[in-house]
Design a protein around this motif. Structure first.
Motif, mmCIF file in Angstrom:
data_model
loop_
_atom_site.group_PDB
_atom_site.id
_atom_site.type_symbol
_atom_site.label_atom_id
_atom_site.label_comp_id
_atom_site.label_asym_id
_atom_site.label_seq_id
_atom_site.Cartn_x
_atom_site.Cartn_y
_atom_site.Cartn_z
ATOM 1 N N ALA A 100 0.816 -1.217 0.000
ATOM 2 C CA ALA A 100 0.000 0.000 0.000
ATOM 3 C C ALA A 100 0.851 1.270 0.000
ATOM 4 O O ALA A 100 0.433 2.290 -0.535
ATOM 5 N N ASP A 101 2.047 1.205 0.610
ATOM 6 C CA ASP A 101 2.880 2.403 0.662
ATOM 7 C C ASP A 101 4.353 2.069 0.409
ATOM 8 O O ASP A 101 4.771 0.914 0.478
ATOM 9 N N GLU A 102 5.099 3.100 0.106
ATOM 10 C CA GLU A 102 6.507 2.945 -0.246
ATOM 11 C C GLU A 102 7.340 2.473 0.942
ATOM 12 O O GLU A 102 8.287 1.706 0.772
ATOM 13 N N ARG A 103 6.997 2.903 2.134
ATOM 14 C CA ARG A 103 7.758 2.517 3.328
ATOM 15 C C ARG A 103 7.729 1.005 3.544
ATOM 16 O O ARG A 103 8.757 0.385 3.803
ATOM 17 N N ALA A 104 6.562 0.391 3.427
ATOM 18 C CA ALA A 104 6.436 -1.061 3.613
ATOM 19 C C ALA A 104 7.183 -1.818 2.515
ATOM 20 O O ALA A 104 7.851 -2.821 2.779
ATOM 21 N N ALA A 105 7.089 -1.343 1.299
ATOM 22 C CA ALA A 105 7.774 -1.990 0.179
ATOM 23 C C ALA A 105 9.291 -1.897 0.343
ATOM 24 O O ALA A 105 10.011 -2.865 0.101
ATOM 25 N N THR A 106 9.770 -0.727 0.770
ATOM 26 C CA THR A 106 11.201 -0.538 0.982
ATOM 27 C C THR A 106 11.695 -1.424 2.115
ATOM 28 O O THR A 106 12.775 -2.017 2.022
ATOM 29 N N ALA A 107 10.918 -1.538 3.185
ATOM 30 C CA ALA A 107 11.299 -2.410 4.308
ATOM 31 C C ALA A 107 11.387 -3.865 3.856
ATOM 32 O O ALA A 107 12.323 -4.588 4.232
ATOM 33 N N ALA A 108 10.458 -4.308 3.031
ATOM 34 C CA ALA A 108 10.486 -5.672 2.507
ATOM 35 C C ALA A 108 11.710 -5.878 1.610
ATOM 36 O O ALA A 108 12.374 -6.917 1.677
ATOM 37 N N MET A 109 12.013 -4.884 0.785
ATOM 38 C CA MET A 109 13.174 -4.979 -0.096
ATOM 39 C C MET A 109 14.467 -5.051 0.715
ATOM 40 O O MET A 109 15.349 -5.858 0.420
ATOM 41 N N MET A 110 14.583 -4.246 1.760
ATOM 42 C CA MET A 110 15.786 -4.249 2.594
ATOM 43 C C MET A 110 15.921 -5.561 3.372
ATOM 44 O O MET A 110 17.030 -6.070 3.556
ATOM 45 N N ALA A 111 14.806 -6.131 3.811
ATOM 46 C CA ALA A 111 14.845 -7.421 4.513
ATOM 47 C C ALA A 111 15.345 -8.516 3.573
ATOM 48 O O ALA A 111 16.170 -9.358 3.967
ATOM 49 N N LEU A 112 14.872 -8.510 2.338
ATOM 50 C CA LEU A 112 15.347 -9.491 1.355
ATOM 51 C C LEU A 112 16.823 -9.277 1.040
ATOM 52 O O LEU A 112 17.576 -10.241 0.885
ATOM 53 N N LEU A 113 17.248 -8.029 0.949
ATOM 54 C CA LEU A 113 18.655 -7.728 0.703
ATOM 55 C C LEU A 113 19.524 -8.287 1.834
ATOM 56 O O LEU A 113 20.533 -8.942 1.577
ATOM 57 N N ARG A 114 19.136 -8.053 3.086
ATOM 58 C CA ARG A 114 19.901 -8.580 4.227
ATOM 59 C C ARG A 114 19.965 -10.103 4.191
ATOM 60 O O ARG A 114 21.007 -10.701 4.423
ATOM 61 N N GLN A 115 18.832 -10.727 3.877
ATOM 62 C CA GLN A 115 18.759 -12.185 3.814
ATOM 63 C C GLN A 115 19.701 -12.733 2.733
ATOM 64 O O GLN A 115 20.433 -13.698 2.967
ATOM 65 N N LYS A 116 19.681 -12.132 1.567
ATOM 66 C CA LYS A 116 20.525 -12.604 0.468
ATOM 67 C C LYS A 116 22.001 -12.329 0.736
ATOM 68 O O LYS A 116 22.861 -13.144 0.399
ATOM 69 N N ARG A 117 22.323 -11.192 1.332
ATOM 70 C CA ARG A 117 23.724 -10.890 1.679
ATOM 71 C C ARG A 117 24.255 -11.898 2.689
ATOM 72 O O ARG A 117 25.410 -12.311 2.613
ATOM 73 N N ALA A 118 23.409 -12.340 3.625
ATOM 74 C CA ALA A 118 23.809 -13.337 4.613
ATOM 75 C C ALA A 118 24.098 -14.686 3.949
ATOM 76 O O ALA A 118 24.897 -15.476 4.463
ATOM 77 N N ARG A 119 23.477 -14.938 2.802
ATOM 78 C CA ARG A 119 23.692 -16.194 2.077
ATOM 79 C C ARG A 119 24.835 -16.103 1.064
ATOM 80 O O ARG A 119 25.059 -17.034 0.309
ATOM 81 N N GLY A 120 25.509 -14.973 1.013
ATOM 82 C CA GLY A 120 26.682 -14.857 0.153
ATOM 83 C C GLY A 120 26.481 -14.087 -1.136
ATOM 84 O O GLY A 120 27.411 -13.976 -1.942
ATOM 85 N N TYR A 121 25.303 -13.533 -1.375
ATOM 86 C CA TYR A 121 25.075 -12.724 -2.572
ATOM 87 C C TYR A 121 25.762 -11.374 -2.406
ATOM 88 O O TYR A 121 25.814 -10.825 -1.316
ATOM 89 N N MET A 122 26.296 -10.875 -3.504
ATOM 90 C CA MET A 122 26.945 -9.569 -3.495
ATOM 91 C C MET A 122 26.275 -8.695 -4.545
ATOM 92 O O MET A 122 25.709 -9.201 -5.515
ATOM 93 N N VAL A 123 26.349 -7.396 -4.351
ATOM 94 C CA VAL A 123 25.755 -6.471 -5.314
ATOM 95 C C VAL A 123 26.482 -6.638 -6.639
ATOM 96 O O VAL A 123 27.705 -6.590 -6.701
ATOM 97 N N GLY A 124 25.719 -6.889 -7.696
ATOM 98 C CA GLY A 124 26.287 -7.138 -9.021
ATOM 99 C C GLY A 124 26.744 -5.854 -9.686
ATOM 100 O O GLY A 124 26.686 -4.769 -9.115
ATOM 101 N N GLN A 125 27.184 -5.979 -10.927
ATOM 102 C CA GLN A 125 27.725 -4.831 -11.643
ATOM 103 C C GLN A 125 26.699 -3.729 -11.837
ATOM 104 O O GLN A 125 27.044 -2.577 -11.991
ATOM 105 N N TRP A 126 25.402 -4.055 -11.839
ATOM 106 C CA TRP A 126 24.372 -3.029 -12.034
ATOM 107 C C TRP A 126 24.041 -2.326 -10.734
ATOM 108 O O TRP A 126 23.573 -1.203 -10.747
#
Length: 91
Positions: free
Chosen positions: A56-82
């Motif tokens: 419904a709002d940008e704040r909730a979507a951003t929080a979900a995106m950041m949670a997924l980012l933390r989860q993936k970084r913990a599993r060894g994913y790194m920010v790609g060239q883009w």
């Protein structure tokens, strides 16, 4: 008020395990004023799979995106060239 669109591209590569994965996240506005979090994942070079979540709002979507980012970084994913980048829109 226009909501900006963002894209984030993560990669996890390990040649010894024949692993070459990507995980892409993007925040985009929907036609109905909601914010859409689009998640795509798969082997690098393939179309992969995707999932769409509506918020419904940008704040909730951003929080979900950041949670997924933390989860993936913990599993060894790194920010790609883009990396993380805002998406330009045509007027």
């Amino acid at each position: 008020m226009k909501t900006p669109s963002y894209r984030l591209h993560l990669e996890r590569c390990d040649p010894s395990r024949n692993m070459a994965r990507f995980y892409a996240l993007s925040l985009e506005p929907s036609l109905f004023g909601e914010i859409v979090l689009v998640r795509r994942w798969g082997r690098i070079g393939s179309a992969g799979r995707s999932r769409v979540e509506f918020f419904a709002d940008e704040r909730a979507a951003t929080a979900a995106m950041m949670a997924l980012l933390r989860q993936k970084r913990a599993r060894g994913y790194m920010v790609g060239q883009w990396g993380l980048r805002p998406v330009a829109r045509a007027s």
